[in-house]
Every structure is written in C-alpha cells, then in structure tokens.
Design an enzyme around this catalytic site. Structure first.
Site, PDB file in Angstrom:
ATOM      1  N   ARG A  50       0.844  -1.185  -0.223  1.00 16.26           N
ATOM      2  CA  ARG A  50       0.030  -0.007   0.023  1.00 16.26           C
ATOM      3  C   ARG A  50       0.625   1.252   0.177  1.00 16.26           C
ATOM      4  NH1 ARG A  50      -1.410   1.806   4.456  1.00 16.26           N
ATOM      5  NH2 ARG A  50      -2.173  -0.480   5.369  1.00 16.26           N
ATOM      6  N   TYR A 102     -16.409  17.150 -14.952  1.00 17.77           N
ATOM      7  CA  TYR A 102     -16.877  15.807 -15.223  1.00 17.77           C
ATOM      8  C   TYR A 102     -17.700  15.335 -13.860  1.00 17.77           C
ATOM      9  CZ  TYR A 102     -15.831  10.833 -14.554  1.00 17.77           C
ATOM     10  OH  TYR A 102     -16.182   9.389 -14.516  1.00 17.77           O
ATOM     11  N   ASP A 174      -7.260  19.096 -13.934  1.00 17.30           N
ATOM     12  CA  ASP A 174      -7.518  17.797 -14.464  1.00 17.30           C
ATOM     13  C   ASP A 174      -7.352  17.893 -15.773  1.00 17.30           C
ATOM     14  OD1 ASP A 174      -8.807  15.413 -15.383  1.00 17.30           O
ATOM     15  OD2 ASP A 174     -10.592  15.728 -14.096  1.00 17.30           O
ATOM     16  N   LYS A 199      -7.974   6.614 -18.973  1.00 18.56           N
ATOM     17  CA  LYS A 199      -8.261   7.308 -20.245  1.00 18.56           C
ATOM     18  C   LYS A 199      -7.083   7.362 -21.155  1.00 18.56           C
ATOM     19  CE  LYS A 199     -12.012   7.808 -18.048  1.00 18.56           C
ATOM     20  NZ  LYS A 199     -12.575   9.120 -17.389  1.00 18.56           N
TER      21      LYS A 199
HETATM   22  C1  LIG Z   1     -12.996   9.726 -15.993  1.00 17.79           C
HETATM   23  C2  LIG Z   1     -12.723  10.850 -15.578  1.00 17.79           C
HETATM   24  C3  LIG Z   1     -12.276  11.235 -14.046  1.00 17.79           C
HETATM   25  C4  LIG Z   1     -12.556   9.958 -13.195  1.00 17.79           C
HETATM   26  O1  LIG Z   1     -11.715   8.987 -13.227  1.00 17.79           O
HETATM   27  P1  LIG Z   1     -11.878   7.507 -12.892  1.00 17.79           P
HETATM   28  O2  LIG Z   1     -10.468   6.869 -13.383  1.00 17.79           O
HETATM   29  O3  LIG Z   1     -12.759   6.938 -13.925  1.00 17.79           O
HETATM   30  O4  LIG Z   1     -11.989   7.486 -11.641  1.00 17.79           O
HETATM   31  C5  LIG Z   1     -11.995  12.551 -13.833  1.00 17.79           C
HETATM   32  N1  LIG Z   1     -12.127  13.180 -14.517  1.00 17.79           N
HETATM   33  C6  LIG Z   1     -12.332  13.219 -16.017  1.00 17.79           C
HETATM   34  C7  LIG Z   1     -12.184  14.418 -17.026  1.00 17.79           C
HETATM   35  C8  LIG Z   1     -12.531  11.972 -16.502  1.00 17.79           C
HETATM   36  O5  LIG Z   1     -12.755  11.851 -17.728  1.00 17.79           O
END
Ligand SMILES: *Cc1c(COP(=O)(O)O)cnc(C)c1O
Length: 383
Positions: A50, A102, A174, A199
């Site tokens: 962890r 998001y 982000d 992503k």
């Molecule tokens: C998918 C997404 C998230 C969240 O991420 P997870 O890996 O699904 O927890 C946060 N911000 C954006 C812009 C996203 O597309």
C-alpha cells in the site's frame, strides 16, 4: 545536469529504473503485498505494497516525467486521486471549480465533501472575472479542466495560475482530456496535475487508475501521506498495464488528434448536424489560448443534431456500428457517449443547462482507426 529528453523519448524511458534484479527491460509486475527484511527495519526501500511497490514506483516516475514535474503519485482511480487532493484541505475551506465539470468530480465534491464543511463554487472559467469574483480569504483551491467535458471549452491555465498565485491559492488541472502529450499544466504555472489515467494515459480501456503530479516537496509529502493513510492505491498489474500504454502515448495522441480533426470538420459540414464542439476550430472563442497552451487538439468532439432533439441523438447513438456506445474515453477504439444520461447524469439538469449540456448532445472519443471508416459510420448513422 543531464539533458532532459524530449517528450517521445520520455514516453518510452522517462523516470524508469531498470529492474535491479535481472535487468528485465520491461518493468516487472511485483505482485506482492510485502517484502522480506534481513533484520527488523532493514529492507531495500519497500515494506508493504500500500505504501510502495516497485511497479507502481516506475509508473509514478513515468507520469512525473511526462508532465515535466518532480513527483508522481498513483491512485486506484482518477476519483481516488481527486479525493486525495481535496483531503489536503481543511473544513471551512472553499474551492472554485468549473460548471462543466466531469460528473463524477461534481458528485464527489457535492455529495461527499460538502458534508465535511467544504464549500464549492462552480463558475464559467472561460471568463476569468467569474473566478476572481468568488475568491475570498477561505479560498484554498481552484479546480479546472481544459478542454472541458463535454463542451470542449478551453480554460487559460497560465492566466488562472497568475490569479491563484497572487491570492496564494493552489491551482489543480484535471489534464485527463488533453494528456501531457498535448499540454503540461505545471509548465504553465499550475501546482497540481491530476489524471484519470484510465483514459489516454493507459489508453486501451483495460484498466481504471489515477495519478497526480506536483513540483512542491511539501505538497508531495502531504499527498503521499494521504495516499498511504487513506489507502486508495492501484495494484501492480494495473500499474504495469498503464506503463505499457504510456510507451505509445505520443503515437496514439497524434493519431487521435488527426482523426478527431477530420471527424469534427465532417460533422460541421453535415446539413443534419448543428453545433460541433472541438478545441481546434479557429473560430472558437478561446482558440488563441488553445493554440498557445496545446500542442495538438486531442481526440474529443461533441455535437448536437440540427433539430436539437433527443430523438435524433438517440437514433445516431443507436445506429453507430464502429463507434461503441459506452462511457469513458481515450482508448484506441472510438466511443460515443450521451452525457446527459451517462457520464453527466449525476449533475442536476439545471446545472447542466448552465454550461450548454443539452439532452441532444453526443460526445465522441475518436479512436485511432482509419478516419474514413469512422466518418462513413457517422454518415450512415446520421442518415
Ligand atoms: C473519467 C474521468 C475522471 C474520473 O476518473 P476515474 O478513473 O473514472 O475514477 C475524472 N476526470 C475526468 C475528466 C474524467 O474523464
């Protein structure tokens, strides 16, 4: 000092520690929870997975290198990364964020963190006055996405970072939609970069994982403490898959961007399609800023059928064959999403409307197939 590698070389080698055990060229999957000690407290830097894991360490070093930052931290998901960042704040603190955020971030902010006496303001960040107007002595964090999801608005990272610095507020970007191939917020003055590495970073729709990159050591120590104390860390297999994906990040992003441009232009010229949202249109309000802070425009495109009806959008979504109707984005395959019922369903309709996210909007994650095939699929589905 060693000369810094360029981006494509960093995608392959950046931050990587060659396996000290056998010299394996690819980072091994250290599928272990614990590590042998030769005497109490005597070990090779790893005690419990962890806290640290060698496969994770290489992913953390890789993402830090890609973002041109000093420190990387890996999390079990993008939301776990966001959760850790918000946990650096104290009750009573205020956060300014964007109104086309998001959906999952919005839900975490409103439904989890408001209970702990944190206050969130949602503004249109294309307009910097709206940010300045919400700042008071309790404001501790500005949270932005750019391009925004799903409206593809471009937020001026450098200008917001100046406002943040002047007021001693942290700025977090982000960077999920752009990826570090396209924009590196730390270079533009942001304090924290956050990724849903699920992503584009991992890029193959086979893992859920998150990451944070920072330059400041104190901030890193705070986040690293939370990472271990709250415990939302990814397993070694997920870190391995992400590292494997990163090796082609530059090639994928280049093709995603080329294909998205062709798809965006096709949609804009189609007589049954209304507004098309793509960060690279030269007549966009913030195109000058996009050109300045982005090295390409990415693979995301949203659009509205000309009659602006949910029925037409539904028909297109159902008729697509090569595009899969699914949540998420950033994988090699093309996806279509209906944000109002899927990714953004957790945002109340009144809030969605404020940012222009109508019921008829569709969002495409344009993959790396042949653009002609993608366009033909869209053309057939639009009818
Ligand atoms: C998918 C997404 C998230 C969240 O991420 P997870 O890996 O699904 O927890 C946060 N911000 C954006 C812009 C996203 O597309």
């Amino acid at each position: 000092m060693k000369k810094k590698l360029k981006f494509n070389s960093r995608a392959i080698h950046g931050g990587q520690i060659l396996d000290p055990a056998y010299g394996s060229v690819m980072t091994p999957i250290y599928q272990t929870s614990t590590y042998a000690q030769t005497s109490p407290g005597v070990h090779k830097g790893y005690e419990y997975s962890r806290t640290h894991n060698p496969t994770r360490t290489n992913f953390e070093r890789s993402i830090a290198s890609l973002e041109n930052g000093n420190y990387g931290l890996a999390f079990a998901s993008g939301l776990a990364a966001i959760d850790a960042i918000v946990k650096t704040l104290d009750p009573g603190d205020e956060i300014i964020s964007t109104n086309d955020l998001y959906g999952g971030s919005y839900r975490l902010f409103k439904q989890i963190f408001e209970k702990y006496d944190l206050k969130f303001h949602f503004v249109n960040m294309e307009n910097l006055d709206q940010v300045s107007n919400k700042i008071n002595n309790k404001t501790k964090l500005i949270w932005a996405e750019t391009p925004t999801n799903p409206m593809m608005n471009v937020v001026d990272i450098e200008s917001i970072s100046k406002i943040a610095k002047k007021n001693q507020i942290l700025l977090c970007i982000d960077n999920t939609f752009a990826s570090p191939y396209i924009q590196r917020p730390l270079e533009l003055g942001a304090d924290i970069v956050m990724h849903s590495a699920t992503k584009y970073i991992a890029g193959h729709s086979d893992v859920v994982i998150g990451a944070i990159v920072v330059n400041d050591e104190q901030l890193y120590n705070k986040l690293s403490f939370i990472q271990n104390a709250s415990g939302a860390t990814p397993g070694p297999m997920d870190c391995f898959l992400t590292l494997r994906g990163i090796k082609t990040l530059h090639l994928r992003m280049q093709r995603h961007s080329e294909n998205a441009e062709k798809v965006a232009i096709f949609l804009r010229n189609h007589d049954k399609i209304g507004n098309v949202y793509w960060a690279g249109f030269s007549d966009n309000k913030n195109y000058k800023i996009a050109e300045k802070q982005m090295d390409a425009f990415g693979g995301m495109v949203s659009f509205i059928p000309k009659d602006n009806s949910f029925e037409s959008a539904k028909k297109i979504a159902e008729n697509l064959k090569l595009f899969t109707l699914a949540e998420s984005l950033g994988g090699v395959e093309s996806l279509c999403c209906h944000p109002a019922s899927m990714t953004h369903a957790s945002i109340p309709p009144e809030e969605r409307k404020k940012s222009g996210l109508v019921e008829s909007l569709l969002r495409l994650s344009v993959g790396i197939e042949d653009a002609d095939d993608l366009i033909e699929d869209l053309n057939n589905a639009i009818g």
